[in-house]
Motif scaffolding. Structure first.
Motif: not given
Length: 601
Positions: A14-15, A17-18, A90-91, A94-96, A99
């Motif tokens: 995930l990191s 990718r983000g 940040r991850v 904005l990502e986890l 999710r």
């Protein structure tokens, strides 16, 4: 252990990718940090030996190398701290975090919202996405820190093989801290219910709606005491766990300190006996001094990483729960766009999680195509539970619900929900602009201004919009700096939202006008009655109304009377009045109440 490894791998993917560049740079600096201290110690050893036995020019070059190595130790430490903090936040945000929200929102029903164990985990996970990512990078830092320990102890081993034993003792604080943090994680989950209770009681005291009544009835002190008790109970469990973790940490560090002191004394004695050079002595002292710092850094990082376990366990539990829910057989049959037979409830029983008494039991009912069915009964009789089963928010514990003879469990969920329009007594108050709050009732028609306008008109909400400072573009919700609507205005907004879908085959109105005055209620029901007739003619739609106001249900094609989770009477208004049973008694009581009000006027 494999679950933790898989979780770490998924978070690292995930990191990448983000934030691919930031992640790669952080990993590179982490690896570089493993060797800079050892490089600094080796350079210092060469500097001393060269100063004693070599030419000054060479010593000068070695001194420059020492300065560079020392600068790297300082730069990499600060750089690594900033890089990890940046990439984790940040991850995480904005990502986890999205999710997590998607996973929770992806559960089709509402049953999980009734489960204590689910609510406890969500309470712990609230705002924890950044902490989970920092825990992921904490694993990297711990591995690199152990690598740094291996490199530095190997250098010490070149002076004396006995120094290699320090590596084993360096793990004592890590293992002790891991055990202590496991106790902290368990305490976090055990105390989550009390923590959530105290937060709810705190909110009760500071919100204007509840604050009025607390002050009027003099309950403020009692609620404050209850909140303090819940807080004390939650905190006491966590404090005890942290004290136990501190004791484990002290024991681990005591073991390492004793071993470190003994090893250092051994090396000093060896050098005094002439078994090594002055440069080796400097290397030993340099490494020994940094070894304690490195071990402490590893322990601190490992402790922080182990502390993230209080989020990891709930996260893994939530993942398992979502996966379990998604393993339920998914329907594939399309939802009928027109009803021929209608909707049927066959022997349905449902019990809420954490309770033993069924909310509805052995319910049989038919809702013929093109008809209006009203459901009445006292509070807690099972009316709202029944309509939520019709909306497929819950799975029956026994029995089934069918649409045109097809079990709704076999119908594709997205299509089934698309075929329903509903307003509930516990409607949503969305802090968005007014137009969005209505338009989300039918996402395919979100940009259709005519449809939004018609929905507002159908709910008799045009007056609400006219009073807003920016019309349909007015931001709602005081918390976001918007306009706070009255209860009746929020309900009209919810009614408008339910009017967005222009061809539902099931129309549910669960106490849709509870917050409206009698005149507004009459206007809304006249418009919904017209809509029900239009839909019945158009596609055989079924309308289900739940209401305590008998004036709104008397014209229904059939009325179901519920009591204690069962349907005890059914028929038209005239038939039920003639029966002289529970419906007739409730109708008479309500009619008498209205008559008394009129006489007082």
């Amino acid at each position: 252990m494999m679950r933790y490894i898989r979780l770490w791998l998924s978070l690292m993917r995930l990191s990448f990718r983000g934030a691919p560049v930031l992640t790669a740079v952080t990993l590179a600096v982490s690896v570089l940090d493993v060797f800079v201290v050892a490089g600094y110690a080796i350079a210092a050893r060469h500097l001393v030996d060269t100063t004693v036995t070599g030419p000054a020019s060479v010593a000068g070059l070695v001194a420059l190398g020492v300065a560079v190595a020392f600068a790297l130790t300082m730069v990499t430490r600060d750089m690594l701290f900033n890089l990890v903090g940046t990439v984790a936040d940040r991850v995480g945000r904005l990502e986890l975090n999205p999710r997590l929200h998607v996973a929770i929102a992806g559960i089709d029903g509402l049953e999980h919202l009734e489960r204590q164990e689910y609510l406890d985990r969500v309470t712990v996970l609230r705002g924890a996405a950044g902490s989970l990512m920092r825990g992921c990078w904490g694993v990297v830092a711990t591995v690199c820190g152990i690598g740094k320990l291996v490199v530095t102890v190997s250098l010490l081993g070149s002076v004396s093989p006995w120094m290699l034993a320090l590596l084993a003792f360096a793990f004592a604080p890590i293992l002790a801290d891991a055990r202590g943090q496991a106790a902290v994680a368990r305490a976090e989950v055990r105390s989550a219910e009390d923590y959530r209770l105290q937060q709810d009681l705190f909110d009760l005291q500071v919100r204007p709606a509840s604050g009025k009544e607390l002050r009027l009835y003099g309950n403020g002190d009692r609620v404050a005491r209850a909140q303090a008790e819940a807080w004390d109970h939650a905190v006491s469990q966590r404090v005890r766990a942290r004290l136990a973790a501190g004791a484990w940490r002290f024991a681990g560090w005591a073991v390492f300190t004793l071993a470190f002191t003994g090893a250092l004394a051994l090396v000093v004695r060896q050098v005094e006996a002439g078994a090594g050079t002055i440069g080796q002595l400097v290397l030993t002292v340099t490494i020994a001094a940094t070894l304690q710092q490195s071990a402490q850094a590893v322990v601190t990082t490992a402790t922080d990483t182990a502390g993230v376990r209080r989020y990891v366990e709930p996260y893994l539990w939530l993942q398992d729960y979502v996966a379990e829910q998604r393993q339920e057989p998914a329907g594939t049959t399309p939802m009928p766009s027109r009803l021929d037979a209608g909707v049927a409830v066959e022997g349905v029983t449902y019990t809420y999680p954490g309770t033993t008494t069924p909310a509805v039991r052995h319910v049989d009912a038919t809702f013929p195509a093109g008809t209006v069915t009203a459901i009445v009964g006292e509070y807690g009789s099972g009316k709202s539970t029944l309509v939520k089963l019709l909306c497929r928010f819950y799975r029956p514990g026994a029995g089934r619900v069918t649409v045109d003879g097809q079990d709704i469990a076999g119908i594709a969920m997205a299509g089934y929900r698309q075929g329903i329009a509903a307003t509930f007594q516990d409607f949503g108050r969305f802090a968005v602009d007014y137009r969005t709050g209505v338009a989300v009732g039918d996402l395919p028609a979100f940009d259709d201004d005519d449809r939004v306008g018609s929905a507002i008109e159908a709910a008799d909400a045009a007056g609400v919009v006219a009073a807003l400072p920016d019309g349909v573009r007015t931001q709602l919700g005081k918390d976001l700096g918007g306009v706070e609507l009255s209860e009746g205005q929020w309900q009209r907004t919810a009614l408008a939202r339910s009017s967005m879908r222009d061809a539902p085959v099931i129309l549910v109105l669960d106490e849709p006008t509870a917050s409206l005055d009698a005149l507004s209620e009459q206007v809304v029901f006249e418009r919904y009655a017209s809509r029900s007739r239009r839909l019945a003619s158009q596609n055989g739609a079924v309308t289900v109304i739940v209401s305590h106001r008998f004036s709104t249900v008397s014209t229904a094609d059939q009325i179901l009377v519920m009591h204690d989770g069962e349907i005890v009477e059914r028929g038209t208004h005239t038939e039920l009045i003639r029966l002289g049973g529970r419906y007739a008694e409730m109708f008479e009581l309500q009619a008498r109440g209205y008559e008394n009000k009129e006489k007082k006027k």
